[in-house]
Design an enzyme around this catalytic site. Sequence first.
Site, PDB file in Angstrom:
ATOM      1  N   TYR A  61      15.813 -23.545  14.867  1.00 52.19           N
ATOM      2  CA  TYR A  61      16.039 -24.141  13.294  1.00 52.19           C
ATOM      3  C   TYR A  61      16.898 -25.558  14.243  1.00 52.19           C
ATOM      4  O   TYR A  61      17.937 -26.483  13.654  1.00 52.19           O
ATOM      5  CB  TYR A  61      16.513 -24.046  11.971  1.00 52.19           C
ATOM      6  CG  TYR A  61      15.411 -23.792  11.033  1.00 52.19           C
ATOM      7  CD1 TYR A  61      14.511 -22.675  11.085  1.00 52.19           C
ATOM      8  CD2 TYR A  61      14.103 -24.861  10.911  1.00 52.19           C
ATOM      9  CE1 TYR A  61      13.736 -22.693  10.942  1.00 52.19           C
ATOM     10  CE2 TYR A  61      13.148 -24.109  10.181  1.00 52.19           C
ATOM     11  CZ  TYR A  61      12.621 -23.318   9.994  1.00 52.19           C
ATOM     12  OH  TYR A  61      11.518 -23.447   9.795  1.00 52.19           O
ATOM     13  N   ARG A  64      15.808 -27.516  15.770  1.00 56.60           N
ATOM     14  CA  ARG A  64      15.888 -28.954  15.535  1.00 56.60           C
ATOM     15  C   ARG A  64      16.990 -29.906  14.892  1.00 56.60           C
ATOM     16  O   ARG A  64      16.679 -31.066  14.635  1.00 56.60           O
ATOM     17  CB  ARG A  64      14.628 -28.340  14.310  1.00 56.60           C
ATOM     18  CG  ARG A  64      13.176 -27.126  14.515  1.00 56.60           C
ATOM     19  CD  ARG A  64      11.991 -27.554  13.461  1.00 56.60           C
ATOM     20  NE  ARG A  64      11.688 -28.761  12.606  1.00 56.60           N
ATOM     21  CZ  ARG A  64      11.024 -27.918  12.001  1.00 56.60           C
ATOM     22  NH1 ARG A  64      11.155 -26.793  11.170  1.00 56.60           N
ATOM     23  NH2 ARG A  64      10.842 -28.432  10.886  1.00 56.60           N
ATOM     24  N   GLN A  96       6.721 -33.636   2.505  1.00 55.23           N
ATOM     25  CA  GLN A  96       7.188 -32.462   2.652  1.00 55.23           C
ATOM     26  C   GLN A  96       7.780 -31.947   4.534  1.00 55.23           C
ATOM     27  O   GLN A  96       8.326 -31.059   4.293  1.00 55.23           O
ATOM     28  CB  GLN A  96       5.793 -32.022   4.154  1.00 55.23           C
ATOM     29  CG  GLN A  96       4.207 -31.941   2.435  1.00 55.23           C
ATOM     30  CD  GLN A  96       3.747 -31.728   2.940  1.00 55.23           C
ATOM     31  OE1 GLN A  96       2.580 -30.337   3.221  1.00 55.23           O
ATOM     32  NE2 GLN A  96       2.624 -32.661   4.004  1.00 55.23           N
ATOM     33  N   ASP A  99      13.682 -33.487   7.407  1.00 54.76           N
ATOM     34  CA  ASP A  99      14.264 -34.411   8.263  1.00 54.76           C
ATOM     35  C   ASP A  99      14.940 -35.857   7.722  1.00 54.76           C
ATOM     36  O   ASP A  99      15.975 -36.513   8.616  1.00 54.76           O
ATOM     37  CB  ASP A  99      13.758 -35.118   9.504  1.00 54.76           C
ATOM     38  CG  ASP A  99      12.558 -36.134   9.051  1.00 54.76           C
ATOM     39  OD1 ASP A  99      11.258 -36.218   9.243  1.00 54.76           O
ATOM     40  OD2 ASP A  99      12.601 -36.671   7.285  1.00 54.76           O
ATOM     41  N   HIS A 114       9.901 -29.398   0.761  1.00 50.07           N
ATOM     42  CA  HIS A 114      10.131 -27.857   1.562  1.00 50.07           C
ATOM     43  C   HIS A 114      11.685 -28.190   1.830  1.00 50.07           C
ATOM     44  O   HIS A 114      11.840 -27.166   2.623  1.00 50.07           O
ATOM     45  CB  HIS A 114       9.522 -27.843   3.067  1.00 50.07           C
ATOM     46  CG  HIS A 114       7.994 -28.038   2.302  1.00 50.07           C
ATOM     47  ND1 HIS A 114       6.944 -28.375   3.378  1.00 50.07           N
ATOM     48  CD2 HIS A 114       7.594 -27.914   0.690  1.00 50.07           C
ATOM     49  CE1 HIS A 114       5.696 -28.378   2.516  1.00 50.07           C
ATOM     50  NE2 HIS A 114       5.841 -28.375   1.337  1.00 50.07           N
TER      51      HIS A 114
HETATM   52  C1  BV8 Z   1       4.008 -20.963  -2.227  1.00 53.14           C
HETATM   53  C2  BV8 Z   1       9.017 -24.711   6.535  1.00 53.14           C
HETATM   54  C3  BV8 Z   1       3.372 -19.551  -3.715  1.00 53.14           C
HETATM   55  C4  BV8 Z   1      10.650 -26.070   6.947  1.00 53.14           C
HETATM   56  C5  BV8 Z   1       6.863 -25.424   5.450  1.00 53.14           C
HETATM   57  C6  BV8 Z   1      -3.492 -21.689  -1.377  1.00 53.14           C
HETATM   58  C7  BV8 Z   1      -4.465 -21.654  -0.889  1.00 53.14           C
HETATM   59  C8  BV8 Z   1      -3.777 -21.677   0.535  1.00 53.14           C
HETATM   60  C9  BV8 Z   1      -3.175 -20.714   0.340  1.00 53.14           C
HETATM   61  C10 BV8 Z   1      -1.641 -21.184  -0.027  1.00 53.14           C
HETATM   62  C11 BV8 Z   1      -2.391 -21.614  -1.455  1.00 53.14           C
HETATM   63  N1  BV8 Z   1      -1.268 -21.524  -1.499  1.00 53.14           N
HETATM   64  C12 BV8 Z   1       0.108 -20.729  -1.433  1.00 53.14           C
HETATM   65  C13 BV8 Z   1      -0.498 -20.314  -0.059  1.00 53.14           C
HETATM   66  C14 BV8 Z   1       0.498 -20.485   0.734  1.00 53.14           C
HETATM   67  C15 BV8 Z   1       1.059 -21.374   1.549  1.00 53.14           C
HETATM   68  C16 BV8 Z   1       0.051 -22.668   2.221  1.00 53.14           C
HETATM   69  O1  BV8 Z   1       0.112 -23.332   2.626  1.00 53.14           O
HETATM   70  N2  BV8 Z   1      -0.547 -21.881   3.704  1.00 53.14           N
HETATM   71  C17 BV8 Z   1      -1.571 -22.210   4.416  1.00 53.14           C
HETATM   72  C18 BV8 Z   1      -1.297 -23.133   5.433  1.00 53.14           C
HETATM   73  C19 BV8 Z   1      -2.616 -21.433   4.645  1.00 53.14           C
HETATM   74  N3  BV8 Z   1       1.988 -22.364   0.774  1.00 53.14           N
HETATM   75  C20 BV8 Z   1       3.310 -21.735   0.865  1.00 53.14           C
HETATM   76  O2  BV8 Z   1       3.729 -20.354   1.088  1.00 53.14           O
HETATM   77  C21 BV8 Z   1       4.088 -22.425  -0.196  1.00 53.14           C
HETATM   78  N4  BV8 Z   1       4.741 -21.788  -1.061  1.00 53.14           N
HETATM   79  O3  BV8 Z   1       3.031 -21.743  -2.472  1.00 53.14           O
HETATM   80  O4  BV8 Z   1       4.089 -20.447  -2.691  1.00 53.14           O
HETATM   81  C22 BV8 Z   1       2.757 -18.929  -3.522  1.00 53.14           C
HETATM   82  C23 BV8 Z   1       2.925 -18.304  -1.514  1.00 53.14           C
HETATM   83  C24 BV8 Z   1       2.248 -17.225  -1.535  1.00 53.14           C
HETATM   84  C25 BV8 Z   1       0.926 -17.677  -2.443  1.00 53.14           C
HETATM   85  C26 BV8 Z   1       0.270 -18.008  -3.279  1.00 53.14           C
HETATM   86  C27 BV8 Z   1       1.132 -18.781  -3.356  1.00 53.14           C
HETATM   87  C28 BV8 Z   1       5.022 -22.710   0.564  1.00 53.14           C
HETATM   88  C29 BV8 Z   1       5.031 -23.907   1.870  1.00 53.14           C
HETATM   89  C30 BV8 Z   1       5.865 -24.625   2.693  1.00 53.14           C
HETATM   90  C31 BV8 Z   1       6.210 -24.014   3.842  1.00 53.14           C
HETATM   91  N5  BV8 Z   1       6.764 -24.541   4.316  1.00 53.14           N
HETATM   92  N6  BV8 Z   1       7.973 -26.076   5.917  1.00 53.14           N
HETATM   93  C32 BV8 Z   1       9.766 -26.763   8.023  1.00 53.14           C
HETATM   94  O5  BV8 Z   1       9.828 -25.538   9.199  1.00 53.14           O
HETATM   95  O6  BV8 Z   1       9.720 -27.728   8.188  1.00 53.14           O
HETATM   96  S1  BV8 Z   1       5.309 -25.995   5.912  1.00 53.14           S
HETATM   97  C33 BV8 Z   1       5.229 -26.675   6.968  1.00 53.14           C
HETATM   98  O7  BV8 Z   1       3.976 -27.296   7.001  1.00 53.14           O
HETATM   99  C34 BV8 Z   1       6.695 -28.491   6.959  1.00 53.14           C
HETATM  100  O8  BV8 Z   1       6.601 -28.296   6.111  1.00 53.14           O
HETATM  101  C35 BV8 Z   1       5.390 -29.204   7.007  1.00 53.14           C
HETATM  102  O9  BV8 Z   1       5.513 -30.760   6.750  1.00 53.14           O
HETATM  103  C36 BV8 Z   1       3.754 -29.013   6.424  1.00 53.14           C
HETATM  104  C37 BV8 Z   1       3.168 -29.463   6.834  1.00 53.14           C
HETATM  105  O10 BV8 Z   1       2.413 -29.644   7.830  1.00 53.14           O
HETATM  106  P1  BV8 Z   1       2.136 -31.370   8.227  1.00 53.14           P
HETATM  107  O11 BV8 Z   1       3.718 -32.160   7.740  1.00 53.14           O
HETATM  108  O12 BV8 Z   1       0.884 -32.308   7.366  1.00 53.14           O
HETATM  109  O13 BV8 Z   1       1.911 -31.667  10.093  1.00 53.14           O
HETATM  110  P2  BV8 Z   1       0.689 -31.781  11.138  1.00 53.14           P
HETATM  111  O14 BV8 Z   1       1.784 -31.635  11.386  1.00 53.14           O
HETATM  112  O15 BV8 Z   1       0.798 -29.892   9.985  1.00 53.14           O
HETATM  113  O16 BV8 Z   1       0.293 -32.897  10.386  1.00 53.14           O
HETATM  114  C38 BV8 Z   1       1.210 -34.069  10.880  1.00 53.14           C
HETATM  115  C39 BV8 Z   1      -1.026 -35.138  10.837  1.00 53.14           C
HETATM  116  O17 BV8 Z   1       0.074 -36.366  10.619  1.00 53.14           O
HETATM  117  C40 BV8 Z   1      -1.731 -34.864  11.486  1.00 53.14           C
HETATM  118  O18 BV8 Z   1      -2.823 -34.745  10.596  1.00 53.14           O
HETATM  119  C41 BV8 Z   1      -1.765 -35.873  12.859  1.00 53.14           C
HETATM  120  O19 BV8 Z   1      -2.528 -36.535  12.969  1.00 53.14           O
HETATM  121  C42 BV8 Z   1      -0.820 -36.953  11.784  1.00 53.14           C
HETATM  122  N7  BV8 Z   1       0.036 -37.939  12.334  1.00 53.14           N
HETATM  123  C43 BV8 Z   1       0.776 -37.542  13.290  1.00 53.14           C
HETATM  124  N8  BV8 Z   1       1.067 -39.248  14.206  1.00 53.14           N
HETATM  125  C44 BV8 Z   1       0.823 -40.005  13.102  1.00 53.14           C
HETATM  126  C45 BV8 Z   1      -0.289 -39.255  11.929  1.00 53.14           C
HETATM  127  N9  BV8 Z   1      -0.141 -40.084  11.364  1.00 53.14           N
HETATM  128  C46 BV8 Z   1      -0.054 -41.226  10.774  1.00 53.14           C
HETATM  129  N10 BV8 Z   1       0.802 -41.836  11.702  1.00 53.14           N
HETATM  130  C47 BV8 Z   1       1.163 -41.593  12.742  1.00 53.14           C
HETATM  131  N11 BV8 Z   1       1.903 -41.944  13.821  1.00 53.14           N
END
Ligand code: BV8
Length: 252
Positions: A61, A64, A96, A99, A114
């Site tokens: 972090y 970052r 999400q 920054d 987040h």
């Molecule tokens: C919770 C920390 C209760 C800070 C982050 C239901 C189903 C499945 C799983 C779960 C569920 N409920 C809960 C879960 C568990 C988990 C989860 O979601 N797991 C997944 C991954 C399987 N969620 C949690 O734990 C959440 N808490 O729900 O509590 C609970 C807990 C456990 C179990 C049940 C319930 C907490 C989630 C928060 C996690 N913390 N970050 C940090 O370090 O930043 S998440 C992390 O990923 C970041 O915050 C980030 O924002 C986030 C998502 O990523 P994206 O923002 O989408 O970024 P990414 O790179 O992935 O994608 C970028 C996109 O932009 C791409 O598609 C790309 O093509 C596009 N792009 C690129 N350039 C451009 C563009 N688009 C347009 N223009 C451009 N120029």
Amino acid sequence: MKTLPLTDDTRLLVLTGAGVSAESGVPTFRDAGGLWEGHDVREVATPAGFVRDPLLVWRFYGERRRGLDGIVPNAAHHALASIERRLGDRFLLVTQNIDGLHRAAGSERVIDLHGDLMRSRCSSCDRPPFEDRQAYRPGVAPMCGRCKAAGQDALLRPDIVWFGEIIDRRFLDRIEAFTLDAGRRLVFLAIGTSGLVHPAAALVDAARTVGGTSWLVNAEAPANVDRFDHVVLGAAGKLLPELLGVGEPPAV
Ligand code: BV8
């Protein structure tokens, strides 16, 4: 090019992810060269990872925080701040990202789902989170001064939500209230997110449930692309000013 159907009745709910900051030079998480490369999520973005190796987590972090030096909002952030000024309380932005670039662009109706990279909090006592822009040198994990004064040893931690940690209920309640109040007047716009992380990834389903229409602006089709009524592929900074019907961003 399509423009969003914004009428005097529209309630606009926007969700942004790392892609909205990509054109500002902030690495995304899952694109090639993204943040998670070289770092296993479980090591750097979970409570267990922090307990296991707080120095690694603070290095991740700290990098970052340093990485945001000189970073400024791009046309996508400015377009969202412009449309907020036009819609007022008929607008709500959920990000999400941690920054701070939406607020830097002038957005005010923002929910930092987040957390905020430039805030820290104690991992033990209930002192309120506080602004902390320090990147801390490798090998240093900051300790809580209040706990120290009480004779306790407690680590500070970034004030962000890790995987497995719950999102502030007040945030989720505010989003739900906005969505329910909007009903069929809702336009939900997701920008720059892979649609993988919950609960953010399920907002599109909530929008559909109340009869709203859903739009996606993304560089490529993400995991939940089929949930959207309208999909516009491309770079957010290039697409949003026209899609939202707002002018060019202010010259920097
Ligand atoms: C919770 C920390 C209760 C800070 C982050 C239901 C189903 C499945 C799983 C779960 C569920 N409920 C809960 C879960 C568990 C988990 C989860 O979601 N797991 C997944 C991954 C399987 N969620 C949690 O734990 C959440 N808490 O729900 O509590 C609970 C807990 C456990 C179990 C049940 C319930 C907490 C989630 C928060 C996690 N913390 N970050 C940090 O370090 O930043 S998440 C992390 O990923 C970041 O915050 C980030 O924002 C986030 C998502 O990523 P994206 O923002 O989408 O970024 P990414 O790179 O992935 O994608 C970028 C996109 O932009 C791409 O598609 C790309 O093509 C596009 N792009 C690129 N350039 C451009 C563009 N688009 C347009 N223009 C451009 N120029």
